[in-house]
Design a protein around this motif. Sequence first.
Motif, mmCIF file in Angstrom:
data_model
loop_
_atom_site.group_PDB
_atom_site.id
_atom_site.type_symbol
_atom_site.label_atom_id
_atom_site.label_comp_id
_atom_site.label_asym_id
_atom_site.label_seq_id
_atom_site.Cartn_x
_atom_site.Cartn_y
_atom_site.Cartn_z
ATOM 1 N N LYS A 169 12.427 3.021 -4.490
ATOM 2 C CA LYS A 169 11.491 3.510 -5.505
ATOM 3 C C LYS A 169 10.200 3.983 -4.837
ATOM 4 N N LYS A 170 9.115 3.276 -5.047
ATOM 5 C CA LYS A 170 7.835 3.703 -4.504
ATOM 6 C C LYS A 170 7.674 3.270 -3.047
ATOM 7 N N ARG A 171 6.917 4.072 -2.286
ATOM 8 C CA ARG A 171 6.623 3.733 -0.895
ATOM 9 C C ARG A 171 5.230 3.100 -0.830
ATOM 10 N N VAL A 172 5.183 1.868 -0.312
ATOM 11 C CA VAL A 172 3.921 1.141 -0.193
ATOM 12 C C VAL A 172 3.651 0.849 1.277
ATOM 13 N N VAL A 173 2.449 1.175 1.732
ATOM 14 C CA VAL A 173 2.011 0.784 3.068
ATOM 15 C C VAL A 173 1.256 -0.529 2.941
ATOM 16 N N LEU A 174 1.746 -1.546 3.631
ATOM 17 C CA LEU A 174 1.123 -2.869 3.613
ATOM 18 C C LEU A 174 0.345 -3.063 4.907
ATOM 19 N N MET A 175 -0.982 -3.086 4.806
ATOM 20 C CA MET A 175 -1.820 -3.367 5.968
ATOM 21 C C MET A 175 -1.786 -4.865 6.233
ATOM 22 N N ASP A 176 -1.282 -5.233 7.402
ATOM 23 C CA ASP A 176 -1.031 -6.629 7.736
ATOM 24 C C ASP A 176 -2.236 -7.228 8.459
ATOM 25 N N ALA A 184 5.380 -8.880 0.570
ATOM 26 C CA ALA A 184 6.386 -7.828 0.747
ATOM 27 C C ALA A 184 7.607 -8.104 -0.136
ATOM 28 N N LYS A 185 7.975 -9.368 -0.289
ATOM 29 C CA LYS A 185 9.131 -9.720 -1.133
ATOM 30 C C LYS A 185 8.900 -9.308 -2.583
ATOM 31 N N GLU A 186 7.674 -9.528 -3.081
ATOM 32 C CA GLU A 186 7.367 -9.146 -4.467
ATOM 33 C C GLU A 186 7.452 -7.632 -4.645
ATOM 34 N N LEU A 187 7.031 -6.881 -3.649
ATOM 35 C CA LEU A 187 7.123 -5.421 -3.715
ATOM 36 C C LEU A 187 8.571 -4.963 -3.627
ATOM 37 N N GLN A 188 9.337 -5.574 -2.734
ATOM 38 C CA GLN A 188 10.756 -5.219 -2.612
ATOM 39 C C GLN A 188 11.521 -5.575 -3.873
ATOM 40 N N VAL A 196 5.129 -1.848 6.825
ATOM 41 C CA VAL A 196 4.128 -2.804 7.278
ATOM 42 C C VAL A 196 3.479 -2.264 8.553
ATOM 43 N N VAL A 197 2.142 -2.174 8.546
ATOM 44 C CA VAL A 197 1.427 -1.590 9.689
ATOM 45 C C VAL A 197 0.441 -2.606 10.252
ATOM 46 N N ALA A 335 1.771 -16.271 -4.992
ATOM 47 C CA ALA A 335 1.813 -17.744 -4.938
ATOM 48 C C ALA A 335 2.448 -18.220 -3.632
ATOM 49 N N SER A 336 3.470 -19.080 -3.713
ATOM 50 C CA SER A 336 4.210 -19.574 -2.538
ATOM 51 C C SER A 336 3.318 -20.294 -1.534
ATOM 52 N N PRO A 337 2.931 -21.547 -1.765
ATOM 53 C CA PRO A 337 3.314 -22.327 -2.935
ATOM 54 C C PRO A 337 2.344 -22.105 -4.089
ATOM 55 N N GLY A 338 2.784 -22.495 -5.288
ATOM 56 C CA GLY A 338 1.899 -22.388 -6.430
ATOM 57 C C GLY A 338 2.567 -21.745 -7.624
ATOM 58 N N PRO A 339 1.848 -21.669 -8.735
ATOM 59 C CA PRO A 339 2.392 -21.113 -9.975
ATOM 60 C C PRO A 339 2.512 -19.596 -9.928
ATOM 61 N N GLY A 340 3.475 -19.072 -10.660
ATOM 62 C CA GLY A 340 3.710 -17.623 -10.696
ATOM 63 C C GLY A 340 3.021 -16.925 -11.842
ATOM 64 N N ASP A 341 1.953 -17.522 -12.384
ATOM 65 C CA ASP A 341 1.248 -16.951 -13.540
ATOM 66 C C ASP A 341 0.808 -15.504 -13.317
ATOM 67 N N SER A 342 0.414 -15.183 -12.089
ATOM 68 C CA SER A 342 -0.243 -13.896 -11.832
ATOM 69 C C SER A 342 0.656 -12.859 -11.176
ATOM 70 N N SER A 343 1.966 -13.092 -11.152
ATOM 71 C CA SER A 343 2.877 -12.121 -10.534
ATOM 72 C C SER A 343 2.872 -10.792 -11.291
ATOM 73 N N TYR A 344 2.399 -10.809 -12.534
ATOM 74 C CA TYR A 344 2.324 -9.580 -13.325
ATOM 75 C C TYR A 344 1.426 -8.526 -12.663
ATOM 76 N N LEU A 345 0.548 -8.963 -11.759
ATOM 77 C CA LEU A 345 -0.334 -8.010 -11.092
ATOM 78 C C LEU A 345 0.455 -7.031 -10.218
ATOM 79 N N PHE A 346 1.591 -7.457 -9.697
ATOM 80 C CA PHE A 346 2.451 -6.531 -8.957
ATOM 81 C C PHE A 346 3.037 -5.470 -9.896
ATOM 82 N N ASP A 347 3.327 -5.866 -11.136
ATOM 83 C CA ASP A 347 3.797 -4.892 -12.137
ATOM 84 C C ASP A 347 2.676 -3.906 -12.481
#
Length: 355
Positions: A169-176, A184-188, A196-197, A335-347
Amino acid sequence: MKAYLILEDGSMYEGKSVGADKNVVSEIVFNTSMTGYLEVLTDPSYAGQAVVMTYPLIGNYGVCYDDKESNRPWVDAFIVRELSEFASNFRNEDSVQNLLKSNNIPCISGIDTRDLTKRLREYGTMNGMIVCESSFDMAQITQRINEYRVKGVVKKTSTEKIYTLPGNKKRVVLMDFGAKKSIAKELQKRGCEVIVVPYDTCAADIINLRPDGIMLSNGPGDPKENTAIIKEIKKLYDTDIPIFAICLGHQLMALATGADTYKLKYGHRGGNHPVKDLETGRTYISSQNHGYAVDESTLDKNVCVPAFINVNDSTNEGLRYINKNIFTVQYHPEASPGPGDSSYLFDKFMKMMED
């Protein structure tokens, strides 16, 4: 074997060495998570720090290597009340003791972590030294503790070369800058191709990759140390490419646009930090790991406005940029570890790229 934790204020805690038997000087911080010690150990944001776990029993479910946030542990040392000798979990592959010893990381157990944490909360984060020797020169140790500074850790934790994780789908450059694998897993998971650069990749090279979006990762250390990176991020800000930044990335974007950052007294580290969305009024429980924050009083309101605040201490937890497809958060939506409340931000980031 006896071991000692000596703090810069002169206080000393006696315990038992259960990791690598070596002396180490580090910045002593605490994490309030009840689970997720492997993710904590392997989070690059802890480079240059020794972590105190406030939960009294660590290691009881062992180690599952699928849960690692990077290829190796990054903490300088691990400090616990009790490290379990036995692990009980169907996913268990190894013990925390073996993980620490094989990576030459000292661990001290049997100390009063409650008292230690209260000391760090009252007087602030401080340097300390774990000593795995029966006799030592206190004057020499005090000098080493006082001289210690967390430096050069972004370079140390970043990837050395560009690599690509597949997606259609979309191409994302992740500045590491010391990125956790979960980002990266959430984006994939959302179908993104993730390139990843390294931390020092220039803006022109990133733009030439023709990304649909840019992700600025988490990472360790003082954001102000990264002056060259900040200049390149300002160039990315000046484009129309959607940008999503997390933790250190959030701080670097703020610095790139004229704001300032400051060191917190003892930081936010754990999986139970409440943050409030200023637009909706809704509160989320978040995972956090940072010792610095953006100073809201230095924001240019024509550039960005606060989007989230910490409910506990009212520090800034996110920014919305005016007339830009850019938003940043101080906490960890992956998160990881922690709650997934805010994973919607990736959406939300995906929708920005689609629009």
